[in-house]
Design a protein around this motif. Sequence first.
Motif, PDB file in Angstrom:
ATOM      1  N   ARG B  94      -3.063 -14.664  -4.555  1.00 31.21           N
ATOM      2  CA  ARG B  94      -1.639 -14.829  -4.247  1.00 31.21           C
ATOM      3  C   ARG B  94      -0.985 -13.474  -3.975  1.00 31.21           C
ATOM      4  NH1 ARG B  94       2.344 -12.663  -6.473  1.00 31.21           N
ATOM      5  NH2 ARG B  94       1.738 -13.228  -8.598  1.00 31.21           N
ATOM      6  N   TYR B  95      -1.326 -12.478  -4.799  1.00 35.65           N
ATOM      7  CA  TYR B  95      -0.751 -11.126  -4.661  1.00 35.65           C
ATOM      8  C   TYR B  95      -1.101 -10.520  -3.314  1.00 35.65           C
ATOM      9  CZ  TYR B  95       0.190  -6.198  -5.951  1.00 35.65           C
ATOM     10  OH  TYR B  95       0.650  -4.911  -5.997  1.00 35.65           O
ATOM     11  N   ALA B  97      -2.149 -12.009  -0.567  1.00 35.23           N
ATOM     12  CA  ALA B  97      -1.543 -12.754   0.546  1.00 35.23           C
ATOM     13  C   ALA B  97      -0.055 -12.432   0.655  1.00 35.23           C
ATOM     14  CB  ALA B  97      -1.763 -14.254   0.345  1.00 35.23           C
ATOM     15  N   GLU B  98       0.610 -12.332  -0.482  1.00 33.44           N
ATOM     16  CA  GLU B  98       2.056 -12.101  -0.468  1.00 33.44           C
ATOM     17  C   GLU B  98       2.408 -10.678  -0.025  1.00 33.44           C
ATOM     18  OE1 GLU B  98       3.945 -13.380  -4.065  1.00 33.44           O
ATOM     19  OE2 GLU B  98       5.881 -12.481  -3.577  1.00 33.44           O
ATOM     20  N   HIS B  99       1.612  -9.705  -0.452  1.00 36.45           N
ATOM     21  CA  HIS B  99       1.951  -8.301  -0.183  1.00 36.45           C
ATOM     22  C   HIS B  99       1.061  -7.682   0.896  1.00 36.45           C
ATOM     23  CE1 HIS B  99       4.501  -8.581  -3.701  1.00 36.45           C
ATOM     24  NE2 HIS B  99       3.467  -8.908  -4.465  1.00 36.45           N
ATOM     25  N   GLU B 100       0.367  -8.528   1.627  1.00 37.18           N
ATOM     26  CA  GLU B 100      -0.641  -8.072   2.600  1.00 37.18           C
ATOM     27  C   GLU B 100      -0.184  -6.890   3.445  1.00 37.18           C
ATOM     28  OE1 GLU B 100      -2.199 -11.542   4.606  1.00 37.18           O
ATOM     29  OE2 GLU B 100      -3.194 -10.288   6.098  1.00 37.18           O
ATOM     30  N   ARG B 101       1.040  -6.975   3.969  1.00 38.76           N
ATOM     31  CA  ARG B 101       1.501  -5.932   4.901  1.00 38.76           C
ATOM     32  C   ARG B 101       1.738  -4.598   4.203  1.00 38.76           C
ATOM     33  NH1 ARG B 101       6.591  -8.266   7.726  1.00 38.76           N
ATOM     34  NH2 ARG B 101       6.923  -8.682   5.518  1.00 38.76           N
ATOM     35  N   ASP B 102       1.888  -4.628   2.888  1.00 33.90           N
ATOM     36  CA  ASP B 102       2.173  -3.386   2.154  1.00 33.90           C
ATOM     37  C   ASP B 102       0.926  -2.761   1.533  1.00 33.90           C
ATOM     38  OD1 ASP B 102       5.002  -3.366   2.525  1.00 33.90           O
ATOM     39  OD2 ASP B 102       5.125  -5.042   1.112  1.00 33.90           O
ATOM     40  N   LEU B 103      -0.215  -3.385   1.709  1.00 36.89           N
ATOM     41  CA  LEU B 103      -1.430  -2.881   1.054  1.00 36.89           C
ATOM     42  C   LEU B 103      -2.330  -2.154   2.057  1.00 36.89           C
ATOM     43  CD1 LEU B 103      -2.296  -6.044  -1.086  1.00 36.89           C
ATOM     44  CD2 LEU B 103      -1.035  -4.019  -1.816  1.00 36.89           C
ATOM     45  N   ALA B 104      -3.117  -1.199   1.552  1.00 32.64           N
ATOM     46  CA  ALA B 104      -4.110  -0.521   2.380  1.00 32.64           C
ATOM     47  C   ALA B 104      -5.461  -1.190   2.125  1.00 32.64           C
ATOM     48  CB  ALA B 104      -4.162   0.963   2.017  1.00 32.64           C
ATOM     49  N   PRO B 106      -9.729  -1.245   2.859  1.00 34.03           N
ATOM     50  CA  PRO B 106     -10.103  -2.119   1.740  1.00 34.03           C
ATOM     51  C   PRO B 106      -9.211  -1.859   0.525  1.00 34.03           C
ATOM     52  CG  PRO B 106     -11.765  -0.415   2.056  1.00 34.03           C
ATOM     53  CD  PRO B 106     -10.836  -0.324   3.218  1.00 34.03           C
ATOM     54  N   PHE B 107      -8.711  -2.954  -0.046  1.00 29.56           N
ATOM     55  CA  PHE B 107      -7.808  -2.883  -1.187  1.00 29.56           C
ATOM     56  C   PHE B 107      -8.642  -2.931  -2.464  1.00 29.56           C
ATOM     57  CE2 PHE B 107      -4.897  -5.384  -4.090  1.00 29.56           C
ATOM     58  CZ  PHE B 107      -4.153  -4.277  -4.461  1.00 29.56           C
ATOM     59  N   TYR B 321      -3.538 -19.338   0.971  1.00 33.35           N
ATOM     60  CA  TYR B 321      -2.206 -18.737   1.126  1.00 33.35           C
ATOM     61  C   TYR B 321      -2.003 -17.997   2.441  1.00 33.35           C
ATOM     62  CZ  TYR B 321      -3.073 -19.222  -3.883  1.00 33.35           C
ATOM     63  OH  TYR B 321      -3.435 -19.687  -5.099  1.00 33.35           O
ATOM     64  N   THR B 322      -3.094 -17.657   3.151  1.00 29.15           N
ATOM     65  CA  THR B 322      -2.932 -16.870   4.367  1.00 29.15           C
ATOM     66  C   THR B 322      -4.053 -17.199   5.347  1.00 29.15           C
ATOM     67  OG1 THR B 322      -2.944 -14.633   5.319  1.00 29.15           O
ATOM     68  CG2 THR B 322      -4.139 -14.917   3.271  1.00 29.15           C
ATOM     69  N   LYS B 323      -3.749 -17.010   6.653  1.00 34.62           N
ATOM     70  CA  LYS B 323      -4.763 -17.206   7.671  1.00 34.62           C
ATOM     71  C   LYS B 323      -5.678 -15.999   7.806  1.00 34.62           C
ATOM     72  CE  LYS B 323      -2.247 -20.533  10.449  1.00 34.62           C
ATOM     73  NZ  LYS B 323      -1.250 -20.672  11.534  1.00 34.62           N
TER      74      LYS B 323
END
Lengths: 449, 449
Positions: B94-95, B97-104, B106-107, B321-323
């Motif tokens: 969930r985290y 998918a929700e914050h995808e755009r703010d993460l680098a 490989p996370f 939660y995300t494509k």
Amino acid sequence: MSLITPRTPPGTMELLPRQQVAFQRMLDTIRRGYERFGFVPVETPVFETVDTLLTKSGGETEKQVYFVQSTGAIQQGNKPELALRFDLTVPLARYVAEHERDLAFPFRRYQIQRVYRGERAQRGRFREFYQCDIDVIGKDSLSAHYDAEIPAVIHHVFTELNFGGFTINVNNRKILLGLLDGLGVADADTRVLVLREIDKLDKIGQDKVRASLLGLGVTEHAADTILSLIAMKGTNAETLAALGALDIETDLFREGVGELTTVIEGLKAFQVPEGTVRINLAIARGLDYYTGTVYETFLNDHPGIGSVCSGGRYENLASHYTKSKLPGVGISIGATRLFYQLMEAGIIKDATPTAQVLVTQMDPALSADYFRMASELRAAGINTEIQLDGGKIAKQMKYADRAGIPVVLLMGSDEQARGTATLKHLVKGEQVEVPLTELAARARALLEG
Amino acid sequence: MSLITPRTPPGTMELLPRQQVAFQRMLDTIRRGYERFGFVPVETPVFETVDTLLTKSGGETEKQVYFVQSTGAIQQGNKPELALRFDLTVPLARYVAEHERDLAFPFRRYQIQRVYRGERAQRGRFREFYQCDIDVIGKDSLSAHYDAEIPAVIHHVFTELNFGGFTINVNNRKILLGLLDGLGVADADTRVLVLREIDKLDKIGQDKVRASLLGLGVTEHAADTILSLIAMKGTNAETLAALGALDIETDLFREGVGELTTVIEGLKAFQVPEGTVRINLAIARGLDYYTGTVYETFLNDHPGIGSVCSGGRYENLASHYTKSKLPGVGISIGATRLFYQLMEAGIIKDATPTAQVLVTQMDPALSADYFRMASELRAAGINTEIQLDGGKIAKQMKYADRAGIPVVLLMGSDEQARGTATLKHLVKGEQVEVPLTELAARARALLEG
């Protein structure tokens, strides 16, 4: 398959990784400070049995409680047996009563955990938040010197936190209650209302408080005496002198003044500078729980945040669970709200991430070297990530930049032939070619320089 | 007032202070290890919305979920909207998918928090327990080299934890599944049952597994091929050679062998000794979630504890939660169970408490000196408690002994006149009189010596 929109539950503070690092460092600083004064850690389960948690007469507290039930229990229509803790004080009371025989008294515990309240969701209001508590619990008795130690610990912690100037306000509820005795305000309900008005002084001002007091049936003389005291803005010594000179002779009042004097003198022994602890006779706090010393702490540059750290002395911690008399004194930092507000105000910024160096893979043929260097940096205590996906160096650099990793290690075949590698500091824009034999030392110098 | 018996909710691990210190040190070691490899911290709320948490088809998972409801919601007869997390993987999905755009990507995140399962209460079984997870999440793709990094991190962490020898078992589910393809075991239900039997090998032995496989309609040739592989006890190189020599040519099988080879070679690059990571083809693990590499870790001297650290590779973290396609690999240390079992076995003992020195008050007249010495020790980084209640010195010594504080500082007027103090190590029984000018250094020497 239809997608579910991912969303953090409302009323919780969920942080991005670099914010989380900053938050973690804040909690670490608080914990280190508490341990420096010899407090021992305790953790309790997130839930307590409903019997334990709701000993008080219900009402306000119960309305905010989150109950916990398994599927089976819900199906059977059972009443909930568990509920999430709403503070760390009730769990502490249960803990001390349950483990009394195994603890050494005075029992000095710190507890840094989350608590839960079913607040109406609202910006800056949290349903889940960290509390960072310390308490000293005595068996039968506990010297008032401990009331001086608590603000000394908070002074140490807030100095280390480095959020700017702060003021720890101290009062003693016996002074207010004794004063009301001495002034003939004897009716219990009236006393509660008077204290509530006193607590409003900073918000509504002297005139309104005076009018309210008169409205409550307090005499003009009494109202003026109260106001002259609670509005006093002198040094601690001046305030104590004024209290000593007052024509109030009730035991409670004298006891309160005596304890407050002990606290102020104790703080000198703890080498806490006079300016950071200030007697504020207007602080009354929650009515039934605290019985003596009370504390509230404000950040000088951010008064709007309100008290960031409050607590006080109580007569008996665990009377619901044990016959032992367990007086105590404690304080709590509301870490989630404090962090959130300071982040909003721009005082707390994203931290550098945990990784200090990213070892890139410029040339897949040198892979073994990259691994060796990464291990070497780690062995020297430097947090090191190695890029394992490989790919274009520009993409690897972009990743480091996005993740906020300060230093990147680059080595191509030329450098390898020379026995060197390049360390690049992405924030400072500095770049140095260093001998492999000095890799860790030079990386550390670049990070710290 | 009638007393309520104080009791910790069943199925939770609540520790006494010195046990808690030991537990905290364990968590700190794990965290430090994770950070050494550049993983960043994430914390998520203890509850998630029911929509988020129960995306799976209900069944087993839902039965163990704890639902959370406020008083108001219960009174209105609403269905619960929140539930306690039962692992850290769903919140991670969930985290991300929700914050995808703010993460680098490989996370690389670590998460050390408690999870909740409505288990039947039973000794050593927990309803609330810590998981210490690391995961690396790629965007679109993630190299198999990361499958080698995970056991390298675990090797580092368990070496630092110092609980004795350990073995990280590695397998790849593609090998088992590809083998079944190649052997003509095509029916989906049968495959599930076969894998379940394979997982039992260490418990029930070869003969029983063989009989079960035949009972499932597997041919004798297939059963023998499977058993010859999963019971193999060679070096990693021997096992890989045997796999390469097998007459199985399905793509899945070859892919699995290729990935396993990458992991074993990668571990050499990470300088992980061969003995601590062992290919174990009998490890199948949870059926639907893991798709490639799988891990299970055992303590060599305590096989009865079972796997203390398990995980693996998954195809797509957050498809609910995300494509975005988010493949990942991760592992989890079950810290509560591990700690509890090692404490029961006497491997983990009570730690020394946070306070290292207790400053006693032998002579109330010297109070200012005691405070000054305590501050001096703290400034030197030594956790120091000062006895503020005073009283008989024997009582103060007894407290130090009971709390487990190793060193006590004593100073009477004689010593004060000589400019010295006495440091007494209660465990070692050593006692030294030291000049006040060397107080902190000598205390440190006594603590560390």
